[in-house]
Design a protein around this motif. Structure first.
Motif, short mmCIF file in Angstrom:
data_model
loop_
_atom_site.label_atom_id
_atom_site.label_comp_id
_atom_site.label_asym_id
_atom_site.label_seq_id
_atom_site.Cartn_x
_atom_site.Cartn_y
_atom_site.Cartn_z
N UNK A 144 0.84 -1.20 0.00
CA UNK A 144 0.00 0.00 0.00
C UNK A 144 0.87 1.25 0.00
N UNK A 145 1.89 1.26 0.83
CA UNK A 145 2.73 2.45 0.94
C UNK A 145 3.63 2.62 -0.29
N UNK A 146 4.15 1.52 -0.82
CA UNK A 146 4.96 1.59 -2.04
C UNK A 146 4.12 2.11 -3.21
N UNK A 147 2.86 1.66 -3.26
CA UNK A 147 2.01 2.02 -4.39
C UNK A 147 1.55 3.48 -4.34
N UNK A 148 1.81 4.18 -3.24
CA UNK A 148 1.55 5.61 -3.23
C UNK A 148 2.41 6.31 -4.28
N UNK A 149 3.56 5.72 -4.57
CA UNK A 149 4.46 6.29 -5.57
C UNK A 149 4.06 5.90 -6.98
N UNK A 150 3.62 4.66 -7.17
CA UNK A 150 3.37 4.16 -8.53
C UNK A 150 1.92 4.34 -8.98
N UNK A 151 0.98 4.39 -8.04
CA UNK A 151 -0.44 4.61 -8.35
C UNK A 151 -1.00 3.56 -9.31
N UNK A 152 -0.60 2.31 -9.12
CA UNK A 152 -1.18 1.22 -9.90
C UNK A 152 -2.57 0.90 -9.34
#
Length: 340
Positions: free
Chosen positions: A302-310
């Motif tokens: 969840x936190x990593x995907x804040x950057x990628x927005x997948x």
């Protein structure tokens, strides 16, 4: 900088005392004469030596302890010094504890194989990235092992499939042939270290979702659609964060997802099943005697995907249920409306 010898496998070590570490030790000792093994406490080692099996996990698997040199937590640097290749097989919440205590000068020349189906939670970072960033290992010194391979089935000598990923494919081939392949384990090779690590994290999150739906009696038809959408979601995310020509229908991706989502041996499915039946997250954690990696993985992704927005509706739903207290029935109903 010293580099691990290409004359693999050399002196082999396993860090971790759980069921997966025990299964890996069983596999390795079918191919190698000796193993270094780090367990947490001297009492654990004493009982293991007395009983000739791990007193806590896979107790049906017996070992010739004369072929094992045991180490404890306090010996972690001595353990790494005694090894050329180390297999990391402790639950992900504990790996930072060990790696922070290992001197960089001690670990830097080693070949490290990540068998952890999770990330470093405090850092939201893959094990391979942590080793490069904080321990100065070169990419060719890092590998990963994963696949549809429950420890309980290794204990019964049931046919299982693993994949060794290594940035140095030559090393992966030697490790496959000389460490991890035997009469009941088929071991493939890959260069996709990053993709395999992410897939191992994601499949545990999806297994929690499958468990939740099983606990809610959603049925087999829904489960099949859930997992169909999960592999598409996994492919989209992994392809975004690490572009590579990979086939997600291979066993290390789809196969591992399927067995983790469907098997009664899956602790992540079991954890989700309890939540689907009405347990609170805390109550489900307290009742289980093993770590459900997907709980930690859900927050990391969840936190990593804040950057990628997948777009990741399944992962988002699991995160919201586990960390934000979202109502289970309404969350799964909302998720189901997105499936085709």
């Amino acid at each position: 900088m010293a580099e691990v010898s290409s004359n693999l496998p050399g002196r082999i070590g396993i860090l971790g005392g759980g069921s997966w570490a025990t299964a890996l030790a069983k596999i390795v000792l079918t191919r190698q004469p000796h193993l270094n093994w780090l367990l947490r406490t001297a009492n654990h080692i004493k009982e293991f030596t007395r009983l000739k099996h791990n007193p806590n996990y896979l107790t049906s698997v017996t070992f010739d302890t004369s072929r094992i040199t045991f180490f404890t937590d306090s010996d972690v640097n001595d353990f790494f010094r005694a090894c050329d290749t180390v297999i990391l097989a402790t639950p992900s919440p504990y790996i930072r504890y060990y790696l922070k205590r290992v001197r960089t000068s001690v670990i830097r020349p080693k070949l490290i194989i990540n068998a952890i189906k999770g990330m470093v939670p405090e850092e939201n970072i893959l094990i391979s990235d942590y080793l490069q960033e904080y321990k100065e290992l070169r990419p060719g010194q890092i590998g990963v092992i994963a696949g549809p391979c429950h420890a309980e089935e290794i204990a019964k000598d049931r046919m299982s499939y693993l994949t060794v990923g290594c940035f140095d494919l030559g090393k992966a081939k030697v490790l496959s042939e000389e460490l991890f392949s035997n009469d009941y384990v088929h071991c493939a090779v890959s260069r996709d270290v990053v993709g395999i690590e992410y897939a191992a994290v994601l499949k545990n999150i999806y297994a929690i979702a499958a468990g939740i739906c099983h606990g809610m009696n959603k049925g087999d038809n829904f489960q099949s659609v859930l997992i169909s959408n999960a592999i598409a979601e996994m492919s989209h995310f992994v392809g975004t964060v690490h572009l590579l020509n990979r086939d997600v229908t291979e066993s290390v991706y789809l196969g591992d997802l399927l067995v983790t989502a469907y098997s009664s041996y899956s602790r992540n499915r079991t954890f989700g099943n309890m939540i689907g039946k009405g347990y609170s997250v805390r109550a489900a954690q307290m009742e289980m005697n093993m770590v459900a990696e997907g709980y930690y993985g859900a927050k990391c992704i969840h936190e990593i995907n804040q950057r990628y927005q997948v777009t990741m509706p399944i992962c988002d739903t699991v995160y919201e249920i586990l960390y934000e207290g979202a109502p289970v029935e309404a969350s799964i109903t909302k998720l189901a409306a997105l499936f085709k």
